[in-house]
Write a protein that holds these residues in place. Structure first.
Motif, PDB file in Angstrom:
ATOM      1  N   GLY A  24       3.300  -1.078   0.385  1.00 35.59           N
ATOM      2  CA  GLY A  24       4.641  -0.730  -0.408  1.00 35.59           C
ATOM      3  C   GLY A  24       5.648   0.133  -0.020  1.00 35.59           C
ATOM      4  N   GLY A  25       5.851  -0.327   1.287  1.00 37.04           N
ATOM      5  CA  GLY A  25       6.700   0.473   2.323  1.00 37.04           C
ATOM      6  C   GLY A  25       8.132   0.128   2.322  1.00 37.04           C
ATOM      7  N   ALA A  26       8.452  -0.778   1.314  1.00 35.80           N
ATOM      8  CA  ALA A  26       9.931  -1.238   0.979  1.00 35.80           C
ATOM      9  C   ALA A  26      10.325  -0.597  -0.196  1.00 35.80           C
ATOM     10  CB  ALA A  26      10.378  -2.665   1.154  1.00 35.80           C
ATOM     11  N   GLY A  27       9.402   0.038  -1.142  1.00 39.12           N
ATOM     12  CA  GLY A  27       9.741   0.696  -2.379  1.00 39.12           C
ATOM     13  C   GLY A  27      10.467   2.079  -1.888  1.00 39.12           C
ATOM     14  N   PHE A  28      10.844   2.715  -2.978  1.00 39.09           N
ATOM     15  CA  PHE A  28      11.643   3.978  -2.933  1.00 39.09           C
ATOM     16  C   PHE A  28      10.665   4.988  -2.136  1.00 39.09           C
ATOM     17  CE2 PHE A  28      12.844   8.328  -4.226  1.00 39.09           C
ATOM     18  CZ  PHE A  28      14.124   8.239  -3.865  1.00 39.09           C
ATOM     19  N   ILE A  29       9.518   5.370  -2.918  1.00 42.43           N
ATOM     20  CA  ILE A  29       8.766   6.291  -1.956  1.00 42.43           C
ATOM     21  C   ILE A  29       8.189   5.788  -0.652  1.00 42.43           C
ATOM     22  CG2 ILE A  29       6.671   7.761  -2.082  1.00 42.43           C
ATOM     23  CD1 ILE A  29       7.320   7.881  -5.235  1.00 42.43           C
ATOM     24  N   GLY A  30       7.792   4.801  -0.697  1.00 41.82           N
ATOM     25  CA  GLY A  30       7.082   4.245   0.498  1.00 41.82           C
ATOM     26  C   GLY A  30       8.331   3.846   1.729  1.00 41.82           C
ATOM     27  N   ALA A  31       9.362   3.540   1.414  1.00 45.41           N
ATOM     28  CA  ALA A  31      10.485   3.467   2.458  1.00 45.41           C
ATOM     29  C   ALA A  31      10.850   4.802   3.044  1.00 45.41           C
ATOM     30  CB  ALA A  31      11.527   2.795   1.865  1.00 45.41           C
ATOM     31  N   ASN A  32      10.916   5.794   2.068  1.00 48.35           N
ATOM     32  CA  ASN A  32      11.093   6.991   2.825  1.00 48.35           C
ATOM     33  C   ASN A  32      10.249   7.672   3.470  1.00 48.35           C
ATOM     34  OD1 ASN A  32      13.872   8.128   1.653  1.00 48.35           O
ATOM     35  ND2 ASN A  32      13.082   7.168  -0.193  1.00 48.35           N
ATOM     36  N   PHE A  33       8.888   7.409   3.313  1.00 50.40           N
ATOM     37  CA  PHE A  33       7.754   7.635   4.155  1.00 50.40           C
ATOM     38  C   PHE A  33       8.017   6.880   5.615  1.00 50.40           C
ATOM     39  CE2 PHE A  33       3.497   6.766   5.775  1.00 50.40           C
ATOM     40  CZ  PHE A  33       2.994   8.134   6.188  1.00 50.40           C
ATOM     41  N   VAL A  34       8.137   5.766   5.553  1.00 48.91           N
ATOM     42  CA  VAL A  34       8.224   4.877   6.641  1.00 48.91           C
ATOM     43  C   VAL A  34       9.382   5.476   7.632  1.00 48.91           C
ATOM     44  CG1 VAL A  34       8.857   2.513   7.697  1.00 48.91           C
ATOM     45  CG2 VAL A  34       7.012   2.900   5.680  1.00 48.91           C
ATOM     46  N   LEU A  35      10.450   5.855   7.069  1.00 48.74           N
ATOM     47  CA  LEU A  35      11.614   6.478   7.672  1.00 48.74           C
ATOM     48  C   LEU A  35      11.379   7.633   8.332  1.00 48.74           C
ATOM     49  CD1 LEU A  35      14.390   4.953   5.415  1.00 48.74           C
ATOM     50  CD2 LEU A  35      13.915   4.346   7.665  1.00 48.74           C
ATOM     51  N   ASP A  36      10.934   8.349   7.428  1.00 48.43           N
ATOM     52  CA  ASP A  36      10.448   9.859   7.956  1.00 48.43           C
ATOM     53  C   ASP A  36       9.409   9.787   9.151  1.00 48.43           C
ATOM     54  OD1 ASP A  36      12.285  11.110   6.396  1.00 48.43           O
ATOM     55  OD2 ASP A  36      10.886  11.791   4.858  1.00 48.43           O
TER      56      ASP A  36
END
Length: 137
Positions: A24-36
Protein backbone atom coordinates in the motif's frame (compact mmCIF):
# COMPACT_ATOMS: atom_id res chain seq x y z
CA UNK A 1 1.28 -7.49 -12.28
CA UNK A 2 3.13 -4.46 -13.56
CA UNK A 3 6.61 -3.58 -12.43
CA UNK A 4 8.26 -0.21 -12.77
CA UNK A 5 11.45 1.56 -11.79
CA UNK A 6 13.83 -0.85 -10.01
CA UNK A 7 12.01 -4.16 -10.60
CA UNK A 8 13.45 -6.34 -13.37
CA UNK A 9 13.50 -9.98 -14.28
CA UNK A 10 17.24 -10.42 -13.76
CA UNK A 11 19.32 -11.11 -10.70
CA UNK A 12 18.67 -8.79 -7.80
CA UNK A 13 21.66 -6.72 -6.73
CA UNK A 14 19.65 -5.49 -3.74
CA UNK A 15 19.26 -9.04 -2.40
CA UNK A 16 22.44 -8.89 -0.35
CA UNK A 17 21.17 -5.85 1.55
CA UNK A 18 18.67 -5.65 4.38
CA UNK A 19 15.37 -4.35 3.12
CA UNK A 20 11.70 -4.11 3.92
CA UNK A 21 8.52 -4.82 2.00
CA UNK A 22 5.91 -2.06 2.16
CA UNK A 23 2.38 -2.78 0.95
CA UNK A 24 0.00 0.00 0.00
CA UNK A 25 3.00 2.26 -0.51
CA UNK A 26 1.32 4.44 -3.14
CA UNK A 27 -1.60 5.40 -0.89
CA UNK A 28 -1.58 8.54 1.22
CA UNK A 29 -0.13 7.09 4.42
CA UNK A 30 2.00 4.45 2.70
CA UNK A 31 3.58 6.89 0.24
CA UNK A 32 4.50 9.28 3.04
CA UNK A 33 6.06 6.37 4.94
CA UNK A 34 8.06 5.38 1.83
CA UNK A 35 9.26 8.93 1.21
CA UNK A 36 10.21 9.45 4.87
CA UNK A 37 11.91 6.04 5.08
CA UNK A 38 14.11 6.68 2.07
CA UNK A 39 14.87 10.23 3.25
CA UNK A 40 16.32 9.04 6.56
CA UNK A 41 17.55 5.50 5.91
CA UNK A 42 19.81 3.80 3.36
CA UNK A 43 17.83 0.56 3.61
CA UNK A 44 16.00 -0.14 0.34
CA UNK A 45 12.39 -1.19 0.12
CA UNK A 46 10.03 -3.05 -2.14
CA UNK A 47 6.78 -1.13 -2.59
CA UNK A 48 3.80 -3.35 -3.48
CA UNK A 49 0.61 -1.48 -4.36
CA UNK A 50 -2.50 -2.45 -6.33
CA UNK A 51 -3.00 1.15 -7.48
CA UNK A 52 -6.72 1.32 -6.81
CA UNK A 53 -8.56 4.64 -6.35
CA UNK A 54 -6.32 5.47 -3.36
CA UNK A 55 -2.94 4.72 -4.94
CA UNK A 56 -1.15 7.55 -6.69
CA UNK A 57 2.26 7.04 -8.28
CA UNK A 58 2.60 10.79 -8.77
CA UNK A 59 3.19 11.06 -5.03
CA UNK A 60 6.30 8.90 -5.52
CA UNK A 61 7.52 10.66 -8.68
CA UNK A 62 10.56 12.02 -6.84
CA UNK A 63 11.75 8.43 -6.41
CA UNK A 64 11.87 7.61 -10.12
CA UNK A 65 15.34 6.23 -10.81
CA UNK A 66 15.99 5.73 -7.08
CA UNK A 67 17.78 2.37 -6.79
CA UNK A 68 16.59 1.87 -3.18
CA UNK A 69 12.92 1.94 -4.27
CA UNK A 70 11.48 -1.00 -6.18
CA UNK A 71 7.83 -0.51 -7.12
CA UNK A 72 5.67 -3.51 -8.01
CA UNK A 73 2.04 -3.10 -9.01
CA UNK A 74 0.11 -6.00 -7.50
CA UNK A 75 -2.35 -7.21 -4.90
CA UNK A 76 -1.52 -8.41 -1.38
CA UNK A 77 -4.11 -11.11 -2.00
CA UNK A 78 -2.01 -12.53 -4.86
CA UNK A 79 -0.23 -15.27 -2.94
CA UNK A 80 2.01 -16.26 -5.85
CA UNK A 81 3.24 -12.68 -6.31
CA UNK A 82 3.85 -12.07 -2.61
CA UNK A 83 5.64 -15.42 -2.30
CA UNK A 84 7.89 -14.54 -5.27
CA UNK A 85 8.71 -11.12 -3.80
CA UNK A 86 9.54 -12.62 -0.41
CA UNK A 87 11.77 -15.29 -1.97
CA UNK A 88 13.53 -12.89 -4.30
CA UNK A 89 14.15 -9.93 -1.98
CA UNK A 90 14.12 -11.65 1.42
CA UNK A 91 12.88 -8.63 3.37
CA UNK A 92 13.58 -8.41 7.10
CA UNK A 93 10.16 -6.85 7.75
CA UNK A 94 6.77 -6.25 6.15
CA UNK A 95 4.89 -2.99 6.75
CA UNK A 96 1.26 -3.28 5.63
CA UNK A 97 -0.59 -0.12 4.61
CA UNK A 98 -2.74 -1.85 1.97
CA UNK A 99 -6.35 -1.23 2.87
CA UNK A 100 -9.68 -0.08 1.58
CA UNK A 101 -10.39 2.81 3.89
CA UNK A 102 -12.87 5.25 2.34
CA UNK A 103 -16.11 4.89 4.27
CA UNK A 104 -18.26 6.09 1.36
CA UNK A 105 -16.93 3.26 -0.77
CA UNK A 106 -17.58 0.71 1.98
CA UNK A 107 -21.32 1.12 1.62
CA UNK A 108 -21.33 1.08 -2.18
CA UNK A 109 -18.80 -1.74 -2.61
CA UNK A 110 -18.38 -3.74 0.61
CA UNK A 111 -16.89 -6.77 -1.15
CA UNK A 112 -13.76 -4.75 -2.04
CA UNK A 113 -13.28 -4.06 1.67
CA UNK A 114 -13.66 -7.72 2.58
CA UNK A 115 -11.30 -8.87 -0.17
CA UNK A 116 -8.53 -6.40 0.68
CA UNK A 117 -8.86 -5.79 4.40
CA UNK A 118 -9.66 -9.34 5.45
CA UNK A 119 -8.83 -11.86 2.72
CA UNK A 120 -5.85 -9.94 1.31
CA UNK A 121 -4.37 -9.33 4.76
CA UNK A 122 -4.87 -13.00 5.64
CA UNK A 123 -3.07 -14.10 2.45
CA UNK A 124 -0.23 -11.66 3.13
CA UNK A 125 0.12 -13.02 6.67
CA UNK A 126 0.06 -16.62 5.43
CA UNK A 127 2.77 -15.89 2.84
CA UNK A 128 4.85 -14.17 5.54
CA UNK A 129 4.34 -17.08 7.93
CA UNK A 130 5.42 -19.58 5.27
CA UNK A 131 8.43 -17.44 4.35
CA UNK A 132 9.44 -17.01 8.00
CA UNK A 133 9.05 -20.74 8.65
CA UNK A 134 11.41 -21.57 5.79
CA UNK A 135 14.22 -19.31 7.02
CA UNK A 136 17.28 -20.98 8.47
CA UNK A 137 19.97 -19.60 10.73
Amino acid sequence: TQSTWGESGGACSLKERLMILVTGGAGFIGANFVLDWLAIDDEPLINLDKLTYAGNLETLQSLQGEARHVFVQGDIGDNALVTRLLARYQPRAIVNFAAESHVDRATSSPEDFIQTNMVGTFRLLEAARTYWGALTG
